[in-house]
Structures are given as structure tokens and as C-alpha cells.
Scaffold this motif. Sequence first.
Motif, mmCIF file in Angstrom:
data_model
loop_
_atom_site.group_PDB
_atom_site.id
_atom_site.type_symbol
_atom_site.label_atom_id
_atom_site.label_comp_id
_atom_site.label_asym_id
_atom_site.label_seq_id
_atom_site.Cartn_x
_atom_site.Cartn_y
_atom_site.Cartn_z
ATOM 1 N N ALA A 143 1.039 -1.241 -0.239
ATOM 2 C CA ALA A 143 0.047 0.142 0.014
ATOM 3 C C ALA A 143 0.840 1.278 -0.216
ATOM 4 O O ALA A 143 0.588 2.163 -0.747
ATOM 5 N N ALA A 144 1.867 1.385 0.761
ATOM 6 C CA ALA A 144 2.914 2.253 1.025
ATOM 7 C C ALA A 144 3.636 2.751 -0.490
ATOM 8 O O ALA A 144 3.717 3.905 -1.012
ATOM 9 N N GLU A 145 4.107 1.599 -1.196
ATOM 10 C CA GLU A 145 4.508 1.712 -2.202
ATOM 11 C C GLU A 145 3.603 2.188 -3.496
ATOM 12 O O GLU A 145 4.086 3.144 -4.159
ATOM 13 N N SER A 146 2.427 1.964 -3.377
ATOM 14 C CA SER A 146 1.531 2.150 -4.393
ATOM 15 C C SER A 146 1.297 3.728 -4.241
ATOM 16 O O SER A 146 1.206 4.680 -5.207
ATOM 17 N N GLN A 147 1.032 4.131 -3.020
ATOM 18 C CA GLN A 147 1.054 5.597 -2.704
ATOM 19 C C GLN A 147 2.179 6.320 -3.105
ATOM 20 O O GLN A 147 1.858 7.549 -3.581
ATOM 21 N N GLY A 148 3.267 6.130 -2.883
ATOM 22 C CA GLY A 148 4.400 6.717 -3.325
ATOM 23 C C GLY A 148 4.551 6.702 -4.744
ATOM 24 O O GLY A 148 4.963 7.837 -5.345
#
Length: 213
Positions: free
Chosen positions: A204-209
Motif C-alpha cells: 500500500a505504501a509503495e503504491s501511494q508513493g
Amino acid sequence: MADEDPLRRYRGKRDFDRTTEPRGRPGTGDEEPRFVVQIHDASTMHFDFRLQVGDVLKSWSVPKGPSTNPGDKRLAVPTEDHPLEYEEFEGVIPEGEYGGGTVIVWDHGIYRPLSHDRRGRPVPFDEAIERGHATFWLNGSKLRGEYALTRFRGGKDGGEGRGKGEAWLLVKAKDARARTNGRATPDPRRARSVRSGRTLHQVAAESQGVEGR
């Protein structure tokens, strides 16, 4: 009459201009059948258990996840058939889309059908599923050994109503791969993808990045 396109319901629920889920293409069931277990952090956290039957993945939502303890009878609610390519899907389904949330591939591999009739004769796996009781041997990176899916409550027949109100149980058999001590099912928030080694939070964090660039 049977639906000529087994992925019609799957495609009808999704906007492929928004989601990166696979649209699905004609598949083949000639190779050893595959299975995949995905962890899906949607409106409710759950595991998706999928078995290749022919050219689609038959799918069940398992709220508590598959267990290695034969004493655990896990509720499994059938969902729409998915394309074979869904075995590799990992990422974030956009908010507002059907199933919006983060998905990781927790386990995948091949399976061997084991279903027999009362006389000990092999039953084709698609027929076993239709009858409501199928046994199989999983050979995955994490799940191994014999399991069974058994329907205990039926739903409406045919069309879009198929599977409505239907429920199954996913149960581990008592074999050398069974485990009665310790954690029989992973903590979904700490579990790691068999494909990328990432947790739900990391995906999820990588997608937001990526979206923020």
C-alpha cells in the motif's frame, strides 16, 4: 443455459480503466492445475482461496484464512470466477472499485485432485465441485497436504443469483502436514507475499508513493 463467458460477472464488476486487475484472456487447463491464496485488505480483511478448474480460477472468500489445523472448520463463501492471470495479481485496487483495497499473493502452487465416489472411482474435479464436496492435495510454498471443500448451505440456482446464500467449509485433513500446535493461520497484517516478500502495508505504501510522484 450455462453462461458462455465464465468471466462475464468478473468483468462486469470492474472498470479496467481504473483497476490494474487482469481483464482475462482465453486460458487453458492442459497443465497441472494451479491454486493461489491472496490476502485482501478490503472493507473487511479476508483471504481469497482460488483453485484452477478448467480455464478459470474458482474462488472463495475465507474470512479467517486456511488453517493447517484439522480441527478448524473455516467458512468459505464462493465469489465470481477469476481469470487464470489473477494468480499473479498483487497491488492496490482503487477506492470506489469493487473490492477496493490492497492484495498480496500469500501462497501459490499446484494441486492434485483427490475426489472419489463411494466405489472409490475418481470423480472429475469440476463435477466434485458441482456436487458440493471436493478433496485435493496442495503443493504450495506454504500450504501443503490434503484439504477438502464441502458445501453445507446452498443458494439460488443460475444466472447472477448463483452462489447467493451459498457457503462452504475449508478443512485440513489429518496427515503429516497437519499442525495442531502454534499458529495455524498467519496474522494477515504481518504476513508476507510469496511473490515479493512484501506485507500489505508495504504494498500500500509503495503504491501511494508511485501515485504521489
